[in-house]
Design a protein around this motif. Structure first.
Motif, short mmCIF file in Angstrom:
data_model
loop_
_atom_site.label_atom_id
_atom_site.label_comp_id
_atom_site.label_asym_id
_atom_site.label_seq_id
_atom_site.Cartn_x
_atom_site.Cartn_y
_atom_site.Cartn_z
N ARG A 27 0.83 -1.20 0.00
CA ARG A 27 0.00 0.00 0.00
C ARG A 27 0.86 1.25 0.00
O ARG A 27 1.86 1.34 0.71
N GLY A 28 0.49 2.21 -0.80
CA GLY A 28 1.23 3.46 -0.85
C GLY A 28 2.39 3.47 -1.82
O GLY A 28 3.10 4.48 -1.94
N ALA A 29 2.61 2.37 -2.54
CA ALA A 29 3.70 2.34 -3.53
C ALA A 29 3.41 3.32 -4.65
O ALA A 29 2.26 3.50 -5.07
N THR A 30 4.45 3.97 -5.15
CA THR A 30 4.27 4.93 -6.25
C THR A 30 4.04 4.19 -7.56
O THR A 30 4.30 2.99 -7.68
N ASP A 31 3.52 4.92 -8.55
CA ASP A 31 3.31 4.32 -9.87
C ASP A 31 4.61 3.78 -10.43
O ASP A 31 4.65 2.72 -11.07
N GLU A 32 5.70 4.52 -10.21
CA GLU A 32 7.00 4.09 -10.74
C GLU A 32 7.43 2.77 -10.13
O GLU A 32 7.95 1.88 -10.82
N GLU A 33 7.20 2.62 -8.81
CA GLU A 33 7.57 1.37 -8.14
C GLU A 33 6.70 0.21 -8.63
O GLU A 33 7.19 -0.92 -8.82
N VAL A 34 5.42 0.46 -8.84
CA VAL A 34 4.53 -0.57 -9.36
C VAL A 34 4.97 -1.00 -10.75
O VAL A 34 5.04 -2.20 -11.06
#
Length: 582
Positions: free
Chosen positions: A438-445
């Motif tokens: 939860r809370g991961a950025t779009d870039e991390e996803v």
């Protein structure tokens, strides 16, 4: 005390709900007494009017009476508003609170709680049982208990004024409720049967929906529909029988209660003829008897719901009283070695042991494979390690910390799981992957998705990572769904990874892609792999062979092959099956 913990337990109320019921009862009492005060006001007005007609006494100023009517109307509006608010409006908050509390409670219960319960039963509890109790909380409790208290107060005042007319007016109330509560066993028996039949219907519908593909594939539509229709017919018959018996007792109680009107007229007329009372006293009791039963009208009509709701209350309390899988919210392991030391486990009391004295160690930075025939205990070991279940005996530690001492959610923060059956939601690809953290950025996803080889198939979707994939990923293939699951695990980046038949149902091409994604996920982790394909575990650092809930062999693949034991036979059998042809 009427209220308290027993009261909350009896009606499955929260503390806030009990407080609101208290307020609803209070305002019901005030409203009922105010109505009686209005009758008293009318009695005084009629007495003054009769004194004018009979004795020639001049009428007093109308101003006090007009002021009294205005004050009565204002007070009546205020009390009725408060009564409505605390018997209806606040109940909707209680319904929401109870459903949220149920969901939160279910989230914290160990999986052993769900072992003997099906989805239909829990859905019935969350929706139908709470819905039934909402009627009890809003339509019955305030009116019923308020009616008890206000009628008791009115009875004391009436008895003090004239005990003969008071008894003639009120004798039916205790008799009517004695009849209802005396027949409660009948209500309970038929209510339980109707409830069981309703759950039987829900089970049938759920089973039909879950197995629709198999039903159509085997041309069993007619048989299944006939079965569901029979269940519905049985439910209808039991509900009709329950409602009929309830209606008979409730209407009989209502008739008995209102016989007080007849006895009041009879006793009052007798007392007037004997000169024991005057007409105005008789007139006051006639006014009172027209209103004294009103507080019980609604609660009598729904009193059967109180009786039937016992089943619903029991099911809610069963969830609220179930023991949570509790533990410390602090988890500070010394590394992430998973150590099973004489671990024993069974799925229920009296059940055969699923594991007996299982002992092995899965070391950090290594891949430990669990192999063995179906039912040997491989998946059970993985579930116990993550505390999805609680072991019965022995010790099971992660980094030297006993898992039973750690809160399951805290422990789960150090685990990633990739199973053969992937659960996805009817949301975008991006959000399904983001569930990993939860809370991961779009870039991390996107980075996790790329490492899991998701870019290839996502690029073909109409809206890329913003594409909704349908319920449980209906628009994706098995391999694509599996890669999303691995992307979640990569995003979470937990130090312990559990793989349960992660590639068993994939074709060769998809298996190759998934294996590539897994190699990135497993680096430097503690890995437990469950597999039936021997070739998928030949690269493991350690293999633990289970059979009938016991460890029969463990060692490196080469060591086990050289021993020519169970593992070697399994490899040989699968090698032979590879040469079979149709």
């Amino acid at each position: 005390m009427i209220f308290g913990e027993k009261f909350r337990k009896k009606y499955a109320l929260s503390k806030a709900g009990e407080s609101n019921v208290k307020k609803g009862v209070f305002w019901t009492v005030v409203t009922n007494l105010l109505v009686m005060a209005g009758i008293g006001f009318l009695y005084l007005l009629m007495r003054a009017f009769m004194a004018t007609l009979i004795d020639g006494v001049a009428l007093p100023s109308a101003l006090p009476y007009v002021a009294g009517v205005i004050a009565f109307a204002a007070l009546s509006y205020l009390t009725h508003y408060q009564q409505y608010h605390y018997t209806y409006s606040v109940v909707y908050d209680e319904v929401g609170h109870v459903r949220t509390s149920l969901a939160e409670r279910l989230r914290k219960l160990p999986l052993s709680f769900f072992a003997h319960r099906d989805l239909a039963e829990l859905t019935e509890t969350m929706m139908s049982d709470v819905d039934r109790l909402e009627h009890v909380w809003s339509h019955v409790l305030g009116y019923l208990y308020g009616g008890y208290i206000s009628t008791a107060i009115i009875a004391v005042m009436a008895l003090a004024y004239d005990w003969r007319l008071a008894l003639a007016c009120l004798w039916g109330v205790p008799v009517a409720f004695a009849l209802l509560f005396g027949s409660r066993k009948v209500f309970d028996a038929y209510g339980r049967r109707a409830k069981a039949a309703g759950l039987h219907v829900a089970d049938g519908i759920q089973e039909t929906l879950d197995n629709m593909r198999e039903i159509r594939a085997t041309n069993q539509e007619e048989r299944y529909l006939d079965g569901v229709n029979r269940r519905i017919d049985e439910f209808e018959q039991r509900m009709t029988a329950a409602e009929l018996r309830t209606g008979l007792f409730v209407n009989a109680a209502s008739v008995i209660m209102r016989l007080g009107m007849s006895t009041t007229v009879l006793v009052g007329a007798t007392l007037i003829l004997s000169g024991s009372i005057d007409f105005m006293t008789f007139f006051m009791f006639l006014l009172m008897v027209t209103r004294v039963y009103a507080p019980f009208d609604q609660s009598l009509a729904l009193i059967a719901e109180v009786f039937v709701s016992d089943v619903s209350v029991a099911r809610l309390n069963e969830i609220f009283d179930a023991r949570e899988a509790a533990g410390s919210e602090s988890f500070l392991p010394a590394g992430h070695d998973i150590v099973f030391d004489r671990v024993g486990f069974s799925y229920g009391k009296g059940d055969e042991a699923a594991l007996e004295s299982v002992t092995f160690t899965a070391r950090e930075g290594e891949v430990t494979a669990l192999v063995g025939p179906s039912g040997s205990g491989k998946s059970t070991c993985a579930r116990l390690a993550a505390r999805l279940w609680d072991h019965d005996s022995g010790t099971l530690t992660v980094g030297g910390v006993e898992v039973l001492d750690v809160d399951p959610e805290t422990l789960m923060g150090d685990f990633s799981m990739v199973f053969q059956d992937v659960t996805l939601f009817d949301d975008t690809v991006m959000e399904n992957i983001r569930l990993g953290r939860r809370g991961a950025t779009d870039e991390e996803v996107l980075a996790a998705a790329s490492a899991a080889n998701c870019d290839e198939f996502v690029s073909r979707l109409p809206d890329g990572y913003a594409t909704k994939i349908g319920e449980n990923g209906a628009r994706l293939s098995g391999g694509e769904r599996q890669r999303i699951s691995i992307a979640r695990a990569l995003l979470k980046d937990a130090p312990v990874v559990l793989l349960d038949e992660a590639t068993a149902s994939l074709d060769v091409e998809n298996e190759t892609k998934v294996q590539g994604a897994l190699s990135r996920l497993l680096a430097e982790k503690t890995v437990l792999v469950i597999a039936h394909r021997m070739r998928t575990v030949m690269g493991a650092n350690k293999i633990v062979v289970l059979d009938d809930g016991r460890v029969v062999e463990q060692g490196t693949p080469q060591e086990l092959l050289e021993r020519d034991g169970t593992f070697a036979r399994m490899v040989a059998l699968q090698s032979q099956s590879a040469t079979w042809s149709l």
